[in-house]
Write a protein that holds these residues in place. Structure first.
Motif, short mmCIF file in Angstrom:
data_model
loop_
_atom_site.label_atom_id
_atom_site.label_comp_id
_atom_site.label_asym_id
_atom_site.label_seq_id
_atom_site.Cartn_x
_atom_site.Cartn_y
_atom_site.Cartn_z
N ARG A 1 46.80 70.60 37.68
CA ARG A 1 46.47 69.22 38.05
C ARG A 1 45.41 68.63 37.11
O ARG A 1 45.51 67.48 36.71
CB ARG A 1 46.00 69.15 39.50
CG ARG A 1 47.16 69.34 40.47
CD ARG A 1 46.73 69.17 41.88
NE ARG A 1 45.87 70.33 42.22
CZ ARG A 1 45.30 70.52 43.37
NH1 ARG A 1 45.44 69.64 44.33
NH2 ARG A 1 44.58 71.58 43.60
N VAL A 2 44.41 69.44 36.75
CA VAL A 2 43.38 68.96 35.81
C VAL A 2 44.01 68.66 34.46
O VAL A 2 43.72 67.62 33.85
CB VAL A 2 42.24 70.00 35.69
CG1 VAL A 2 41.33 69.68 34.52
CG2 VAL A 2 41.46 70.09 36.98
N PHE A 3 44.90 69.53 33.99
CA PHE A 3 45.58 69.29 32.72
C PHE A 3 46.41 68.00 32.76
O PHE A 3 46.35 67.19 31.84
CB PHE A 3 46.48 70.48 32.37
CG PHE A 3 47.28 70.27 31.12
CD1 PHE A 3 46.68 70.34 29.88
CD2 PHE A 3 48.63 69.96 31.20
CE1 PHE A 3 47.42 70.11 28.72
CE2 PHE A 3 49.37 69.74 30.05
CZ PHE A 3 48.77 69.82 28.80
N MET A 4 47.16 67.81 33.86
CA MET A 4 47.98 66.59 33.98
C MET A 4 47.10 65.34 34.00
O MET A 4 47.44 64.32 33.40
CB MET A 4 48.85 66.66 35.22
CG MET A 4 50.03 67.60 35.08
SD MET A 4 51.11 67.58 36.51
CE MET A 4 50.41 68.88 37.49
N MET A 5 45.96 65.40 34.68
CA MET A 5 45.05 64.26 34.71
C MET A 5 44.49 63.97 33.33
O MET A 5 44.36 62.82 32.93
CB MET A 5 43.91 64.50 35.70
CG MET A 5 44.25 64.23 37.12
SD MET A 5 44.65 62.48 37.34
CE MET A 5 46.18 62.65 38.19
N ALA A 6 44.14 65.02 32.61
CA ALA A 6 43.61 64.85 31.25
C ALA A 6 44.65 64.19 30.35
O ALA A 6 44.34 63.26 29.59
CB ALA A 6 43.17 66.19 30.68
N VAL A 7 45.89 64.67 30.44
CA VAL A 7 46.97 64.07 29.64
C VAL A 7 47.17 62.61 30.04
O VAL A 7 47.32 61.73 29.18
CB VAL A 7 48.28 64.88 29.80
CG1 VAL A 7 49.46 64.12 29.21
CG2 VAL A 7 48.13 66.25 29.16
N LEU A 8 47.14 62.33 31.32
CA LEU A 8 47.31 60.95 31.80
C LEU A 8 46.20 60.04 31.28
O LEU A 8 46.46 58.93 30.83
CB LEU A 8 47.34 60.92 33.33
CG LEU A 8 47.52 59.55 33.97
CD1 LEU A 8 48.85 58.94 33.55
CD2 LEU A 8 47.43 59.67 35.48
#
Length: 142
Positions: free
Chosen positions: A100-107
């Motif tokens: 989830r942290v990775f997806m937020m960072a990408v977003l």
């Protein structure tokens, strides 16, 4: 936690009651064009606010819900869109914290790239002169 479907339904239900009463009034002929204008305005504001903290998706869905009071395509889109959002939210909540942290960072990176690209495009077309000092500092010239 309430699903997006429940939150949108509650808000649209309140709007729908007022909408029906107003249609029966003396100036009922104005309800359709004003509903469409309001709906599109709320949709645009919602889309603009999606990447910002807050309720951008909810605002967008409420805007489509307002349009659905007068447009069948919007009713269909609202049902489909809210369903997809709820599916994505359920899937996202099942992911590990690191995912989830990775997806937020990408977003966040994607949002910044989009905003920078839009700012650059508006600056190149001469619509954002207020960016001139920053452009000169970076070394850009029109």
């Amino acid at each position: 936690m309430a699903t997006m479907r429940q939150m949108v339904h509650e808000r649209i239900e309140r709007i729908q009651e007022t909408h029906q009463k107003t249609k029966q009034s003396r100036y009922g002929f104005l309800v359709r064009p004003l509903t469409l204008i309001l709906g599109w305005t709320v949709v645009i504001i919602g889309i603009i606010t999606i990447p910002l903290p807050g309720q951008g998706w909810l605002t967008t869905f409420v805007g489509v819900g307002i349009l659905s009071l007068e447009q069948k395509w919007a009713r269909n889109l609202l049902g489909w869109g809210v369903h997809q959002y709820d599916r994505l939210a359920a899937w996202y909540s099942r992911q590990s914290l690191s995912a989830r942290v990775f997806m937020m960072a990408v977003l966040v990176v994607v949002i910044w790239v989009v905003f920078i690209a839009l700012a650059y495009g508006f600056w190149r077309w001469g619509s954002a002169e207020w960016l001139d000092p920053l452009a000169r500092w970076i070394g850009l010239h029109r």
